[in-house]
Write a protein that holds these residues in place. Structure first.
Motif, PDB file in Angstrom:
ATOM      1  N   ARG A 116      -0.477  -4.502  -4.541  1.00  0.00           N
ATOM      2  CA  ARG A 116      -1.620  -3.758  -3.706  1.00  0.00           C
ATOM      3  C   ARG A 116      -1.593  -4.648  -2.143  1.00  0.00           C
ATOM      4  NH1 ARG A 116      -5.355  -0.348  -5.582  1.00  0.00           N
ATOM      5  NH2 ARG A 116      -4.752  -0.895  -7.636  1.00  0.00           N
ATOM      6  N   LEU A 173       6.134   7.731  -3.090  1.00  0.00           N
ATOM      7  CA  LEU A 173       6.085   6.980  -1.992  1.00  0.00           C
ATOM      8  C   LEU A 173       6.225   7.803  -0.778  1.00  0.00           C
ATOM      9  CD1 LEU A 173       8.525   3.832  -2.599  1.00  0.00           C
ATOM     10  CD2 LEU A 173       6.033   3.835  -2.609  1.00  0.00           C
ATOM     11  N   ASP A 227      -4.290  -0.448  -0.511  1.00  0.00           N
ATOM     12  CA  ASP A 227      -3.104   0.391  -0.627  1.00  0.00           C
ATOM     13  C   ASP A 227      -2.046  -0.193  -1.572  1.00  0.00           C
ATOM     14  OD1 ASP A 227      -3.999   2.403   0.987  1.00  0.00           O
ATOM     15  OD2 ASP A 227      -3.028   1.878   2.769  1.00  0.00           O
ATOM     16  N   TYR A 284       5.407  -6.397   8.082  1.00  0.00           N
ATOM     17  CA  TYR A 284       5.307  -5.058   7.951  1.00  0.00           C
ATOM     18  C   TYR A 284       6.439  -4.311   8.388  1.00  0.00           C
ATOM     19  CZ  TYR A 284       0.434  -6.098   9.196  1.00  0.00           C
ATOM     20  OH  TYR A 284      -0.826  -6.543   8.749  1.00  0.00           O
ATOM     21  N   VAL A 288       8.010  -3.325   4.761  1.00  0.00           N
ATOM     22  CA  VAL A 288       7.189  -2.267   3.719  1.00  0.00           C
ATOM     23  C   VAL A 288       8.056  -1.201   3.773  1.00  0.00           C
ATOM     24  CG1 VAL A 288       4.953  -0.989   3.386  1.00  0.00           C
ATOM     25  CG2 VAL A 288       5.035  -3.606   4.198  1.00  0.00           C
ATOM     26  N   VAL A 347       1.830  -0.575  -2.076  1.00  0.00           N
ATOM     27  CA  VAL A 347       3.126  -0.398  -1.202  1.00  0.00           C
ATOM     28  C   VAL A 347       4.274  -1.096  -1.961  1.00  0.00           C
ATOM     29  CG1 VAL A 347       1.729  -0.434   1.004  1.00  0.00           C
ATOM     30  CG2 VAL A 347       2.836  -2.672   0.074  1.00  0.00           C
ATOM     31  N   LYS A 373       4.469   3.465   1.200  1.00  0.00           N
ATOM     32  CA  LYS A 373       2.886   3.486   0.549  1.00  0.00           C
ATOM     33  C   LYS A 373       2.909   4.497  -0.506  1.00  0.00           C
ATOM     34  CE  LYS A 373      -0.509   5.075   3.150  1.00  0.00           C
ATOM     35  NZ  LYS A 373      -1.702   5.010   4.057  1.00  0.00           N
ATOM     36  N   LEU A 428      -1.656   1.425   6.948  1.00  0.00           N
ATOM     37  CA  LEU A 428      -2.000   0.550   5.939  1.00  0.00           C
ATOM     38  C   LEU A 428      -3.416  -0.056   5.906  1.00  0.00           C
ATOM     39  CD1 LEU A 428       1.187  -1.547   5.480  1.00  0.00           C
ATOM     40  CD2 LEU A 428       0.576   0.424   4.174  1.00  0.00           C
ATOM     41  N   PRO A 470       4.625   4.354   5.280  1.00  0.00           N
ATOM     42  CA  PRO A 470       3.721   3.266   5.116  1.00  0.00           C
ATOM     43  C   PRO A 470       2.703   2.995   6.409  1.00  0.00           C
ATOM     44  CG  PRO A 470       5.874   2.485   5.873  1.00  0.00           C
ATOM     45  CD  PRO A 470       6.084   3.859   5.492  1.00  0.00           C
TER      46      PRO A 470
END
Length: 161
Positions: free
Chosen positions: A89, A63, A73, A114, A117, A75, A120, A69, A66
């Protein structure tokens, strides 16, 4: 000396000394803090929601931040409730958050803001020579019409280990 930009962590919450399991929310927060500090986090995902793209317990993901995005992707996110931590995904990006779905999920999606997250996937260390074929097929299946996608996933599931 270990490389400070790499950290290994367990994919699942770690067992405690008394046999209990550390909560997923605590594990998620540790990962999120490490990624935000610029440290890459490597772990072997558990569960079949991202199969065949990721083979549980065999493939290892790394990872990173992030940032930027985009659809497709993969995550790590905490959605709906602190205890729901998923490696899924991105299906769509909306003003309120990212719509996530596991490659093997037939219907279930998650809307994740967001800020939840953690990172990524920037690299996948495959479990074997078939890994690249699994990932490319899985990514292509995500763009198919829903009825055809569900049919193909059911066929994939017949061959799941």
């Amino acid at each position: 000396m270990t490389d400070p930009t790499k950290t290994c962590m367990n994919a699942a919450p770690e067992p405690c000394a008394d046999g209990d399991v550390t909560d997923a929310a605590g594990w998620f927060e540790r990962v999120r803090k490490l990624v935000r500090s610029g440290t890459s986090v490597r772990f072997a995902p558990q569960g079949y929601s991202m199969w065949p793209a990721l083979s549980p317990g065999k493939d290892v993901v790394t990872l990173g931040e992030p940032s930027a995005l985009k659809k497709g992707d993969i995550v790590l996110a905490s959605c709906c409730a602190p205890e729901l931590v998923v490696l899924h995904r991105v299906r769509a990006l909306t003003p309120s958050g990212a719509v996530l779905m596991g490659d093997c999920n037939l219907y279930q999606t998650e809307l994740c803001v967001y800020t939840r997250v953690a990172g990524k996937v920037i690299a996948i260390d495959p479990a074997g020579w078939r890994a690249s074929l699994r990932r490319s097929l899985s990514a292509k299946v995500q763009n198919l019409p829903p009825a055809l996608r569900r049919f193909i996933i059911r066929i994939f599931n017949l061959f799941r280990p």
